[in-house]
Enzyme design. Structure first.
Site, short mmCIF file in Angstrom:
data_model
loop_
_atom_site.label_atom_id
_atom_site.label_comp_id
_atom_site.label_asym_id
_atom_site.label_seq_id
_atom_site.Cartn_x
_atom_site.Cartn_y
_atom_site.Cartn_z
CD GLU A 171 -2.68 1.20 2.61
OE1 GLU A 171 -2.97 0.12 3.01
OE2 GLU A 171 -2.79 2.21 3.24
CD GLU A 176 -3.08 7.22 5.86
OE1 GLU A 176 -4.41 6.66 6.07
OE2 GLU A 176 -2.02 6.78 6.02
#
Length: 422
Positions: A171, A176
């Protein structure tokens, strides 16, 4: 979109694994490549602290300049699931649409008939429509802050389970953010760095403009993944020799995900007074890596060349053109660059300029691992001379390694390396 720091996830409870097809635990936290990539063309490409602005070919983008629904040839809704990030995903235009200049991803607590969940949130994914292996991804976006908010820009593999379920499948989290923090996070997940709680040791926080757009850039090569904010390098995750797919599952296609999540997992509960949350995406642009780069060393760094043996350094003396060149000193020494994206059964020329510091010394320019026997050409002059090799890739070969190799002690200089498709 895992949570990134171990201490951030200790208090979170692990729940079901799911990420479309690649079981991810989210409870915790236009034009062909130029045939010649030469010398000074890559001046800005590999500066250690600023992102490249040249030598990249735009291969896919969305400028979000329409109104209404998003382009369904490029995106689909991020599906609702049972893990933290997708718990409230909602496939309605009210939560993922264009406003004439942005893709707007929204989260609120509005009542939606027939869908009695506490919150509704928007996200899109390019799965099944666009994926990539290696390249540069730029996303210009801004987002609101608030308790319980969790916007993200990230990538997952397609096919999803080439190297197993999450986190072994890999990933890449370009951005974020949670709650009201003054920093955002870049994170890598795989079977090597992701712990049992879903946190990752391969994570870095970075400051950003909290009130305006920021440019989030990820450059992914066969050697490393680099994250930038507003063209400033923040974090590099490097491939480790011998690390295997647990450490580097990043050699398969990955697709894009943009979402405004929240209310579960890493950010915790939502403070309703802070709603609505939104992320506005100005554009997404994806570029193909150049075949060959940093042949002139004007960037001041060696990357993406790798080094072994004696000493290799970029110096500001003895350049053939410009102000910088590569110098090799000590005993046996080499710099190498791994090339991808070559065309099978195709002939190329790799060459450059070099000089030695004393008569009797020599240095070689060469290529190997292209589907044929390694070939090289020698330079032994005390002033810059050009030499080159030609090679034809194998029937199934799209990669090669070029090198600048000094076999014995002494000092040599190199500059203006180039790659040509013949």
């Amino acid at each position: 979109m895992r949570k990134t720091k171990f201490w951030l996830v200790l208090s979170l409870i692990a729940t079901s694994l799911s990420i479309f097809a690649c079981k991810k635990d989210s409870t915790a936290t236009k034009n062909p490549i130029p045939e010649v990539s030469k010398a000074k063309a890559s001046t800005k490409l590999l500066n250690a602290t600023t992102v490249a602005t040249t030598d990249y070919e735009l291969i896919w983008s969305d400028e979000f300049n329409s109104s209404g629904g998003f382009d369904s040839t490029k995106w689909s809704y991020a599906d609702r699931g049972t893990v933290a990030w997708n718990k409230y995903m909602t496939s309605l235009p009210a939560y993922a649409s264009q406003d004439g200049s942005n893709l707007v991803l929204r989260m609120d607590n509005a009542v939606v008939a027939g869908d009695p969940v506490a919150y509704h949130a928007g996200g899109v994914k390019s799965m099944g429509k666009f994926s990539m292996t290696y390249g540069k991804v730029e996303v210009r976006a801004k987002f609101t802050q608030g308790r319980g908010s969790w916007p993200a820009i990230w990538m997952m593999p397609e096919p999803a389970t080439a190297y197993g379920g999450w986190p072994s499948c890999g990933e890449i989290d370009s951005m974020e953010h949670v709650n009201n923090e003054s920093v955002m996070y870049h994170t890598i997940h795989n079977g090597s760095v992701t712990n049992a709680n879903g946190g990752s040791t391969a994570s870095k926080s970075a400051t950003y403009n909290t009130t305006d757009y920021n440019l989030y850039t990820m450059i992914w090569s066969p050697n490393d993944i680099r994250f930038y904010v507003n063209n400033s390098l923040q974090y590099t995750y490097a491939r480790v020799s011998g690390g295997g797919t647990q450490q580097w599952p990043f050699d398969v296609p990955f697709y894009l995900i943009l979402n405004q999540a929240g209310g579960a997992g890493w950010p915790g509960a939502i403070t309703n007074a802070d709603l609505p949350f939104s992320m506005q995406v100005d554009y997404v642009r994806v570029y193909k890596l150049p075949l060959f780069s940093n042949g002139d060393f004007e960037s001041g760094v060696i990357y993406p060349w790798t080094t072994w043996g004696g000493g290799s350094s970029v110096v500001s003396t003895d350049a053939r053109t410009g102000t910088k060149c590569i110098r090799e000193t000590g005993g046996e020494t080499s710099i190498e660059q791994y090339l991808t994206g070559l065309t099978p059964n195709t002939t190329y020329r790799f060459g450059g300029y070099a000089k030695v510091s004393a008569a009797g010394q020599s240095v070689s320019i060469g290529v190997k691992n292209y589907g044929g026997t390694a070939v090289d050409a020698t330079i032994g002059t005390t002033s810059y001379s050009n030499n080159s090799v030609t090679f034809t890739t194998g029937a199934n070969n799209t990669t090669a390694t070029v090198y600048f190799y000094k076999p014995l002690s002494g000092t040599v200089y190199g500059d203006d390396f180039y790659l040509e498709k013949l």
